[in-house]
Write a protein that holds these residues in place. Structure first.
Motif, PDB file in Angstrom:
ATOM      1  N   ASP A   1     -52.146  75.743 116.791  1.00 49.59           N
ATOM      2  CA  ASP A   1     -52.952  74.575 115.987  1.00 49.59           C
ATOM      3  C   ASP A   1     -53.190  73.328 116.495  1.00 49.59           C
ATOM      4  O   ASP A   1     -52.505  72.326 116.266  1.00 49.59           O
ATOM      5  N   PRO A   2     -53.894  73.402 117.389  1.00 48.55           N
ATOM      6  CA  PRO A   2     -54.140  72.160 118.276  1.00 48.55           C
ATOM      7  C   PRO A   2     -54.684  70.804 117.377  1.00 48.55           C
ATOM      8  O   PRO A   2     -54.510  69.806 117.871  1.00 48.55           O
TER       9      PRO A   2
ATOM     10  N   GLU B   1     -39.378  77.177 123.478  1.00 52.76           N
ATOM     11  CA  GLU B   1     -38.607  76.596 122.463  1.00 52.76           C
ATOM     12  C   GLU B   1     -38.304  75.178 122.561  1.00 52.76           C
ATOM     13  O   GLU B   1     -38.443  74.208 121.650  1.00 52.76           O
ATOM     14  N   HIS B   2     -37.650  74.605 123.717  1.00 57.28           N
ATOM     15  CA  HIS B   2     -37.235  73.210 123.725  1.00 57.28           C
ATOM     16  C   HIS B   2     -38.548  72.433 123.760  1.00 57.28           C
ATOM     17  O   HIS B   2     -38.548  71.276 123.103  1.00 57.28           O
ATOM     18  N   LEU B   3     -39.701  72.784 124.422  1.00 58.85           N
ATOM     19  CA  LEU B   3     -40.773  71.738 124.388  1.00 58.85           C
ATOM     20  C   LEU B   3     -41.487  71.795 122.927  1.00 58.85           C
ATOM     21  O   LEU B   3     -41.751  70.560 122.685  1.00 58.85           O
ATOM     22  N   GLN B   4     -41.327  72.896 122.189  1.00 58.76           N
ATOM     23  CA  GLN B   4     -42.062  72.996 120.876  1.00 58.76           C
ATOM     24  C   GLN B   4     -41.128  72.082 120.073  1.00 58.76           C
ATOM     25  O   GLN B   4     -41.554  71.160 119.162  1.00 58.76           O
ATOM     26  N   ALA B   5     -39.581  71.978 120.091  1.00 63.98           N
ATOM     27  CA  ALA B   5     -38.814  71.361 119.389  1.00 63.98           C
ATOM     28  C   ALA B   5     -39.136  69.730 119.642  1.00 63.98           C
ATOM     29  O   ALA B   5     -39.051  68.817 118.756  1.00 63.98           O
TER      30      ALA B   5
ATOM     31  N   ASP C   1     -45.691  70.090 112.411  1.00 60.07           N
ATOM     32  CA  ASP C   1     -44.979  71.383 112.558  1.00 60.07           C
ATOM     33  C   ASP C   1     -45.676  72.144 113.533  1.00 60.07           C
ATOM     34  O   ASP C   1     -45.876  73.413 113.300  1.00 60.07           O
ATOM     35  N   VAL C   2     -46.307  71.527 114.471  1.00 65.73           N
ATOM     36  CA  VAL C   2     -47.170  72.313 115.554  1.00 65.73           C
ATOM     37  C   VAL C   2     -46.506  73.145 116.385  1.00 65.73           C
ATOM     38  O   VAL C   2     -45.290  73.302 116.335  1.00 65.73           O
ATOM     39  N   THR C   3     -47.217  74.335 116.638  1.00 58.95           N
ATOM     40  CA  THR C   3     -46.626  75.521 117.144  1.00 58.95           C
ATOM     41  C   THR C   3     -47.186  75.792 118.810  1.00 58.95           C
ATOM     42  O   THR C   3     -48.395  75.972 118.743  1.00 58.95           O
ATOM     43  N   LEU C   4     -46.255  75.976 119.532  1.00 61.26           N
ATOM     44  CA  LEU C   4     -46.580  76.383 121.016  1.00 61.26           C
ATOM     45  C   LEU C   4     -46.617  77.962 120.950  1.00 61.26           C
ATOM     46  O   LEU C   4     -45.581  78.349 120.752  1.00 61.26           O
TER      47      LEU C   4
END
Length: 505
Positions: free
Chosen positions: A211-212, A255-259, A268-271
Motif C-alpha cells: 500500500d505505497p 519484519e524489523h523494517l516494517q515495524a 499500518d503500511v505493509t512491506l
C-alpha cells in the motif's frame, strides 16, 4: 616499490590515484571488493549528490562530461550558458534536516568572485557511476588495481611502508588509506579517532509495498523519527532515534523494517518484500591528524558522519584533490619543506565543519516535545535570504577558504573560471594537474619569472572576458588561489610560487 599505495578503490581512492599518476607517480590500489559493481553502489541505494564544488573539480580534470553521462545528468543543467559573461544565480540549494529551501532567495551579491563556466551546479549520481569513470581514468594513466585485497597489516620505516593484503606483502614509499569508515589502515596505524556517539540507526532499502499510497514521496520528519521515499520505485530511507543500537547488530529482516517504518510513519503500511537493505548511524568521528609518518588518510577513513546533506563523497573528493599534488611533489623531491603537512592544516577544519553541519541537522530532527518548535524556528531562519544564502555557501563546496596567511579576499579560495578572449578557460589549463600563472597585464610582466617553474607551472597571458579587477594570479594545482594582485608584482608572485612549488627548476 611503488611510489604510493592506496588502500581502497572507491571514488576517493580512484580520484587520488589519478592525481598521482598524472603527475608521474607509480600507484598501486589495493581494493577489498573483488568486483567494482555492487547493488549497494548502484541506484537507488548507491545514490549520491555531487555538489557544485565537486563538479568544478571534475571539470578541472576533464572528467565532468564522462561523469554526468554515466550519471544520466544533463551537462547543460550543470553549467552556465557558454556565452555568458556573468555568473547565473544558483538554481538549487541543499535541504537542511529534510527541510527544503528555495534557491530564489539566495543573495548572489554575497557570493563573490563567481564567473560562468561548465560547472555551476551539483547533480545526482551513484557511487557506481563515479567509480566506473574514475577507475577507467586511473587505469588509462597506468594505475595498477588489485581487487580482492583487504589490508591486514601495515608497518612503516624511514624508507617506506609495507602493506600486507591477505598473505601478500606490498611495498610503497607512501600509503594512503581511502578504505572507508571502518578503515583497516586507520586502525592498524593507530590514528586517534575522536567524536560523538550516534543518536539514530539509519536504514536504506529497496522494498515492495502492499500500500505505497500511505507514504507520500519526500522527507517526512515525524514525532518518532524520519522517513524518506524517492521517485525510485521501492526506495526507502528511515532514521530511527534508538541511539544507534540496532546498526549491524541483527539481520535486516522484513519484519524489523516494517515495524520501524510503521512506528516512524504512524501508519499500518505493509512491506511485502525486501530486495536489499543496509543500515548506518550518525556517529561523527574524525582523526586528529591526517598524517602519521608515511601514512595518510582521506575520505571516510579520515572522517565519518551521517549522510544528511549529502556531504560525504564531496568531502572525500576535496581531500583527494588537495592531497594529490602535494604528495606527488613530495615523491618527486620538488616540494617545499612541510608541503604535505599542509594537507591536514587545510582539510581538517573543513572536515570538522562538515561534521558539525551533520550534527546540527541530527539535533534538529531528534524527536521530543520541543522538536516541532525548534524545527519551525530553524526553517524560518533558513528561509530568509541570509539563511538560504548561508546554507548554499556551506553546502555548495565553492566557498571554503583555506588560511594561507593572506588577508586578500580571494587567496585561499577556489579560483574563478577566467576565460581568455580567444576561448581558453582556466579550468582547461588545470587539466594537467600543474599550477597556473595567469597574467592579464599588457606587458606580460610575469612571463620570465613563471618560466623558472617550467614543467610545474603553466603560464597563460592575454586579455580575459572579465578579469574581476585582477592583473595576475597564481593558482595552485588544486584550483586554489595562492596569490592575486591588482598589478603584476613579479616579486610577490615569485615568493608565492616558491612557497607552494619549491625552488626554481
Amino acid at each position: 616499490m611503488h611510489d604510493v599505495i592506496i588502500a581502497g578503490g572507491g571514488p576517493v581512492g580512484l580520484f587520488l590515484a589519478g592525481e598521482l599518476a598524472r603527475s608521474g607517480c607509480s600507484v598501486l590500489i589495493l581494493e577489498r571488493d573483488r568486483e567494482l559493481a555492487s547493488p549497494l553502489k548502484a541506484l537507488p541505494l548507491g545514490m549520491r549528490g555531487l555538489n557544485a564544488g565537486s563538479a568544478e573539480t571534475l571539470y578541472r580534470r576533464g572528467l565532468l562530461e564522462a561523469v554526468t553521462d554515466a550519471s544520466g545528468a544533463d551537462a547543460k543543467e550543470v553549467g552556465a550558458d557558454p556565452e555568458a559573461t556573468e555568473a547565473p544565480a544558483p538554481r538549487d540549494v541543499a535541504h537542511f534536516a529534510g527541510m527544503g529551501l528555495d534557491a530564489a532567495g539566495i543573495n548572489t551579491s554575497a557570493l563573490p568572485f563567481r564567473l560562468p563556466g561548465p560547472a555551476m551546479e551539483g547533480f545526482m549520481t551513484s557511487l557506481q557511476a563515479v567509480a566506473t569513470v574514475l577507475a577507467e581514468h586511473a587505469v588509462s594513466l597506468g594505475v595498477e588495481i588489485v581487487r580482492g585485497a583487504e589490508v591486514t597489516a601495515v608497518t612503516q620505516d624511514e624508507e617506506g611502508v609495507t602493506v600486507t593484503a591477505g598473505d601478500q606483502p606490498y611495498r610503497g614509499r607512501w600509503l594512503v588509506g581511502c578504505d572507508g569508515g571502518r578503515s583497516r589502515v586507520r586502525e592498524r596505524v593507530g590514528f586517534d579517532f575522536v567524536g560523538t556517539d550516534p543518536l539514530f540507526t539509519g536504514y536504506v532499502a529497496k522494498v515492495t509495498f502492499a500500500d505505497p499510497e500511505q507514504l507520500p514521496l519526500g522527507f517526512h520528519v515525524t514525532p518518532a523519527g524520519m522517513y524518506l521515499r524517492t521517485p525510485f520505485e521501492g526506495h526507502l530511507g528511515m532514521n530511527d532515534f534508538d541511539g544507534g543500537t540496532f546498526d549491524r547488530s541483527r539481520p535486516l529482516t522484513r519484519e524489523h523494517l516494517q515495524a520501524v517504518l510503521r512506528r516512524i510513519s504512524g501508519t499500518d503500511v505493509t512491506l511485502t518484500g525486501v530486495e536489499l537493505a543496509s543500515s548506518f548511524t550518525d556517529r561523527a568521528m574524525q582523526v586528529t591528524g591526517y598524517k602519521k609518518g608515511r601514512v595518510l588518510l582521506a575520505g571516510d577513513a579520515a572522517h565519518i558522519h551521517s549522510p544528511l546533506g549529502g556531504q560525504g563523497l564531496n568531502l572525500g573528493i576535496g581531500d583527494a584533490v588537495n592531497l594529490g599534488w602535494k604528495l606527488a611533489a613530495t615523491v618527486h623531491g620538488t616540494a617545499p619543506e612541510g608541503l604535505v603537512d599542509t594537507y591536514t592544516d587545510e582539510r581538517h577544519p573543513v572536515g570538522a565543519a562538515i561534521l558539525d553541519w551533520s550534527r546540527a541537522q541530527v539535533a534538529t530532527m531528534k524527536p521530543g516535545p520541543n522538536a516541532p518548535a525548534l524545527r519551525k524556528l530553524v526553517l524560518d531562519l533558513m528561509s530568509t535570504s541570509d539563511g538560504v544564502t548561508h546554507v548554499y555557501r556551506q553546502t555548495s563546496g565553492l566557498f571554503h577558504r583555506y588560511d594561507l596567511g593572506s588577508d586578500h579576499p580571494l587567496v585561499g579560495r577556489s579560483a574563478p573560471d577566467f576565460r581568455f578572449t580567444e576561448g581558453t578557460r582556466l579550468g582547461e589549463l588545470l587539466r594537467r594537474g600543474q599550477a597556473v600563472a595567469l597574467d592579464f597585464s599588457p606587458d606580460r610582466a610575469l612571463r620570465a619569472v613563471a618560466g623558472h617553474w617550467e614543467g610545474r607551472m603553466r603560464y597563460a597571458a592575454g586579455p580575459v572576458r572579465n578579469d574581476l579587477g585582477f592583473a595576475a594570479l597564481l593558482v595552485r594545482p588544486d584550483g586554489i588561489v595562492a596569490w592575486a594582485g591588482d598589478h603584476a608584482d613579479a616579486e610577490a608572485f615569485e615568493q608565492a610560487a616558491t612557497r607552494w612549488l619549491g625552488h626554481r627548476s
